[in-house]
Design a protein around this motif. Structure first.
Motif, PDB file in Angstrom:
ATOM      1  N   HIS B  97       0.821  -1.205   0.000  1.00 22.20           N
ATOM      2  CA  HIS B  97       0.000   0.000   0.000  1.00 22.20           C
ATOM      3  C   HIS B  97       0.855   1.255   0.000  1.00 22.20           C
ATOM      4  N   GLY B  98       1.937   1.183  -0.745  1.00 18.89           N
ATOM      5  CA  GLY B  98       2.686   2.409  -0.978  1.00 18.89           C
ATOM      6  C   GLY B  98       3.939   2.602  -0.156  1.00 18.89           C
ATOM      7  N   ALA B  99       4.384   1.570   0.559  1.00 19.50           N
ATOM      8  CA  ALA B  99       5.667   1.717   1.264  1.00 19.50           C
ATOM      9  C   ALA B  99       6.747   2.017   0.227  1.00 19.50           C
ATOM     10  N   LYS B 100       7.817   2.629   0.716  1.00 25.25           N
ATOM     11  CA  LYS B 100       8.822   3.160  -0.211  1.00 25.25           C
ATOM     12  C   LYS B 100      10.098   2.328  -0.181  1.00 25.25           C
ATOM     13  N   LEU B 101      10.650   2.088  -1.353  1.00 22.96           N
ATOM     14  CA  LEU B 101      11.942   1.426  -1.415  1.00 22.96           C
ATOM     15  C   LEU B 101      13.030   2.489  -1.297  1.00 22.96           C
ATOM     16  N   LEU B 102      13.927   2.278  -0.366  1.00 21.62           N
ATOM     17  CA  LEU B 102      15.046   3.199  -0.136  1.00 21.62           C
ATOM     18  C   LEU B 102      16.284   2.528  -0.720  1.00 21.62           C
ATOM     19  N   LEU B 103      16.873   3.130  -1.733  1.00 18.20           N
ATOM     20  CA  LEU B 103      17.837   2.434  -2.572  1.00 18.20           C
ATOM     21  C   LEU B 103      19.271   2.657  -2.135  1.00 18.20           C
ATOM     22  N   ALA B 104      19.958   1.561  -1.888  1.00 17.38           N
ATOM     23  CA  ALA B 104      21.354   1.610  -1.462  1.00 17.38           C
ATOM     24  C   ALA B 104      22.251   1.040  -2.555  1.00 17.38           C
ATOM     25  N   PRO B 105      23.494   1.513  -2.598  1.00 17.26           N
ATOM     26  CA  PRO B 105      24.437   0.989  -3.583  1.00 17.26           C
ATOM     27  C   PRO B 105      25.140  -0.254  -3.034  1.00 17.26           C
ATOM     28  N   GLY B 106      25.976  -0.869  -3.856  1.00 18.34           N
ATOM     29  CA  GLY B 106      26.727  -2.037  -3.377  1.00 18.34           C
ATOM     30  C   GLY B 106      27.235  -2.863  -4.533  1.00 18.34           C
ATOM     31  N   GLU B 107      28.466  -3.277  -4.424  1.00 18.87           N
ATOM     32  CA  GLU B 107      29.104  -4.091  -5.449  1.00 18.87           C
ATOM     33  C   GLU B 107      28.321  -5.393  -5.653  1.00 18.87           C
ATOM     34  N   GLY B 108      28.084  -5.741  -6.908  1.00 19.83           N
ATOM     35  CA  GLY B 108      27.449  -7.017  -7.209  1.00 19.83           C
ATOM     36  C   GLY B 108      26.015  -7.119  -6.734  1.00 19.83           C
ATOM     37  N   ALA B 109      25.394  -5.960  -6.557  1.00 15.48           N
ATOM     38  CA  ALA B 109      24.002  -5.904  -6.089  1.00 15.48           C
ATOM     39  C   ALA B 109      23.843  -6.473  -4.683  1.00 15.48           C
ATOM     40  N   LYS B 110      24.916  -6.446  -3.924  1.00 12.23           N
ATOM     41  CA  LYS B 110      24.850  -6.877  -2.526  1.00 12.23           C
ATOM     42  C   LYS B 110      24.908  -5.667  -1.593  1.00 12.23           C
ATOM     43  N   LEU B 111      24.208  -5.778  -0.487  1.00 12.32           N
ATOM     44  CA  LEU B 111      24.226  -4.712   0.515  1.00 12.32           C
ATOM     45  C   LEU B 111      25.236  -5.032   1.614  1.00 12.32           C
TER      46      LEU B 111
END
Lengths: 333, 333, 333, 333
Positions: B97-111
């Motif tokens: 219902h509209g929660a937001k994705l907070l986008l982080a960077p990271g090598e190889g798509a890993k956090l």
């Protein structure tokens, strides 16, 4: 012997065979060769251009359709005992983002223009009240009652006059067509139905329903809504295979005729107990609790349906002798 | 020879057999005998109490989990290239219902905890900014990179410290476990993961994924959310059958090892072109457009993945000789 | 002396007077005589037919507009530092039912067709990715930068070419027009803007913003969305009164010119510290923490804006001598 | 002479004065000194700890409360003629993300445990049906009927037993307290009410209602929901000022007593026409269309309320002689 639900029935061998045949490598999601044939195949069946999406449940098919027809601030007229109101866990509210079901009465869970008017005529044309945007009917209804082409025509004309969209929940659409003996179009699209959730799972399928758009311009948004709802399976070819196999040689119709016939067999042996005319594959009967227990003790399974009432459902694979046996057992109570 | 997608692969024979065996009459929805065994079976696998629901897509599994972890006004930290951000058609927004994705960077798509902190530390603790409520990671990541138990431990500890819930998208969880050679728990639950979308479809299944709750108290609401999202199939026994068959004799792990090995075979023959270390069943390579065309002309199918780059995916049924043939063809370019 | 926020400023006497004059009995909600005059009054101002609704916040005005322009499964391109992305608590996700903000870069928090293209060109035209449906720009931007008519024209033409709707967040629209010295239309509607959240509260109003539809056909649904969002006040006449009083004798423009002039005064005295060209009523400056503390000790209030940077905001009632005093105090640091 | 609506009445001079006094510079949103006093001031009034948020409409107050009490997949029992069902444009569906209103009957638009049980007892405890999570009652009801402390106690005890949350729509809470002659707590919180939308606008306010949490732990999420709904005004001090001025010297109670007395005056002169006992400030009467027309010709304004029925509403400023005049005019018909 199960008379519990057509959802409890097995999958038809032809459906299995079609799924097995689809077990080749193909492109994922709905980019496979089988999914690509759906529009054409259903257009042939309904004698008009259609756009068709598979979904994994009737709930999803109904609710994606409604979301395409009605804005979040709108209303949908349906019967107070409609499946979307009573038994879909609030799914219409989820898919439509809160659109409201406006509940109308009607014998046998069927709507009429009069019943619809009774609900929407008093709605004030102002922002304080949710305005109707669509009508949803069930063919056959939750009580196994079938809308005739004439009845549909009147509802369609009324919807058109009131500028309302028209959705049909066809979880047992096949049984309705089998009962009417008319073309699929005459049981739906010919009378102004915009969207049809055409059910196959209860009728010998496994996990694929068809969401049919008779107004194909609505299908583009539906594809986005399907994906967004987590309904776009990655191996969609197995979904398309199920639907195509059911259309092959009118398997859907044969299966439904079989189930209807078994229901007729059962009903014929217990006319005095019938609560509803039997038009599809559901038989509602008066039965006391001890009587129901006695039947169950003999190995018949079925659901209670309120006090002193039960529902028997026949399936594509219900054996005529089992239906007859049940009828005899009831007569002998 | 297809290296397009593990979604394009066929269904494993053992899965077919299990589905066929489930084709008995049973109670509808998830009231069948097979669905009833899921919690126990997965609890054994993960060495702790689990509650498990089948869903028809990873999208649905991920998003129902997120909706259980995060309120509509909350935020979910994920990688900027996470599948839920990039490739699920906005499904997280729908289910939450509209929660937001907070986008982080990271090598190889890993956090990493550092990358997550970089995104959430600047969030002011006031109502004008969406507050983080959960972290979502992908095991293996969108670039086929695997979180080690140590890396998971650090993320889990950080999540715990920051009072954030932790979800794992495990579309290729099996491949990650195969790579790590550890227990499934060590690759997930042992480090504070609350929910896991355990993927089977890419790994030889047909249409069933497992949504695993390591905090079983969340499962009750998940069942309502699943129904409401049109994900509760009426013949659910075929869904449960798929999952159970994949756990039988660790089929999931054997299949993943096979796919990983094929990827290794392929990668081994073209080390200088690799864009990413190959840890699971995805191989990302530098390839010019003419080179890609040359390979396709030889009958290899695969997706472009940005400019001068391609992705090859190996599957549970990829033949070692086909992977070797592809490696040779690349070497010969 | 407050340079904290234009939200902290008092209400203009003419607005008070208009509200007092509205304190007669009138019909509730927006059925009063004043609300009825809004469309005509704003149509005059913008030299074209408009439909106008009052809302109690810019958040609501922006988000109702976006909900009218974009379906729940769609995307809205905005600047990565846009107020709707950063400071509205996720309100766009709430009003649009989960539509996604697609974040573009740009100097001074302004967008260009190039920056927009950079974000939407890579979006694959398939259901797995959220498709852009609209662009949202802020006039003046979050850094007090103003779009010239030429810049707007290019964005409008691009939006038109890409079939995207165009929304303008005009929380400080008055300051932008004051800076440009052009007509309100030239700063907005003349270049393809569909909807404008025209801010009055920061500019001497109390609690009423104007949501302006340059495509009046969108206003009907907006009225339903406003009610549904709990934004339809029962004594709406006080809302309309505020808006009408601000248009009277161009009070909105006079107030904005005053605030801009004070900002100019302040900026003029500290050119070497400016982080942004001052085009509206916001002044961003380099200031160390001890310097900021020193100013605050002298009685100036303002917000920090990142490290070694502060924001001063001037208002309709900021006295020229106070701005000059602040400038001198800064020079003396 | 207006008997149309208490929304049509003017703002009380004390409210104006308080707003004017708040016209100093202060911090924006709800960081001002007045907003900070709300919790304490209302806690005194209700003799227990409260957390209080201002909102601009009763719709918003009711719906933010419901969203805090009920998950999106849940249900709220209310009267079939409740304002949230009939007259809020579907706002509950918007704020709660699709939770369902479960409609119960009841004389005078009041609920009883029996009426609630009649609706929720048949709900099957399975995922196919929306489960009740809360009850919403209106004090005074849509027909001006007041719940006594005893009636509230029974509903509260029932809610507690069934583990349901309890919300009170108090659009005319002041009139109810005036009628009962008890403490505000005895008319609400003392009996298990979790949240109260305490109405001031109909009672002499301008644009501020109070959303009162008797379970203050719910207020944190409410603050996020309020912002997200575009209800957090930037000059919130004018909102808080309205509420505080109404509590000053029990202005809210004096105003309500005045309105109730006027309603009593009116009702007393036309006992034989009364459709409902008059307990608050609404008088429902039998009146034929010609009779209504005759009254209107004499300058009385009021709404029709169904066929041959009308509603008169008295206000904080209704003059006793006007009520008497209306009573005489009716008697003379």
């Amino acid at each position: 012997m199960q008379f519990l639900s057509d959802n409890a029935a097995p999958v038809h061998p032809a459906v299995w065979a079609a799924m097995a045949a689809a077990d080749d490598t193909d492109r994922p999601y709905d980019a496979d060769a089988l999914s690509a044939r759906l529009d054409e195949r259903f257009s042939l069946l309904f004698e008009q251009e259609c756009a068709v999406l598979w979904t994994s449940t009737g709930t999803a098919a109904n609710c994606i359709a409604l979301a395409c027809l009605v804005p979040p601030y709108g209303g949908i007229v349906c019967h107070s005992e409609a499946h979307i109101e009573v038994d879909e866990g609030g799914a219409p509210g989820f898919f439509t983002h809160g659109a409201k079901l406006l509940l109308a009465p009607g014998e046998g869970a069927k709507l009429t223009p009069q019943a619809i008017a009774q609900i929407i005529d008093p709605v004030r044309d102002d922002v304080h009240q949710v305005q109707p945007h669509a009508i949803a009917i069930t063919q056959a209804s939750e009580y196994g009652q079938v809308y005739t082409p004439g009845e549909l025509h009147r509802i369609g004309a009324y919807a058109n006059m009131r500028k309302l969209r028209l959705h049909m929940d066809g979880a047992r659409f096949a049984n309705a067509v089998a009962y009417l003996g008319c073309s699929p179009a005459q049981a739906s699209a010919a009378h102004g139905v915009d969207t049809l959730a055409f059910g196959f799972i209860k009728n010998g399928g496994m996990s694929a329903e068809a969401l049919v758009f008779f107004d194909p311009s609505l299908a583009a948004q539906a594809r986005y809504r399907r994906k967004r709802a987590g309904q776009l399976q990655s191996k969609g070819r197995f979904m398309a295979a199920q639907l195509l196999s059911m259309l092959e040689a009118d398997l859907w119709l044969h299966n439904a005729r079989h189930a209807n016939a078994a229901a007729g067999e059962l009903a014929g042996g217990a006319r005095d107990r019938l609560l509803r005319k039997v038009e599809a594959n559901e038989v509602f009967m008066t039965l006391s609790a001890p009587e129901a227990a006695a039947l169950r003790a003999q190995g018949f399974s079925f659901y209670d349906w309120g006090e002193n009432a039960v529902r028997f459902v026949t399936c594509w694979n219900t054996r005529a002798e089992d239906a007859a046996a049940l009828a005899r057992a009831i007569a002998a109570l």
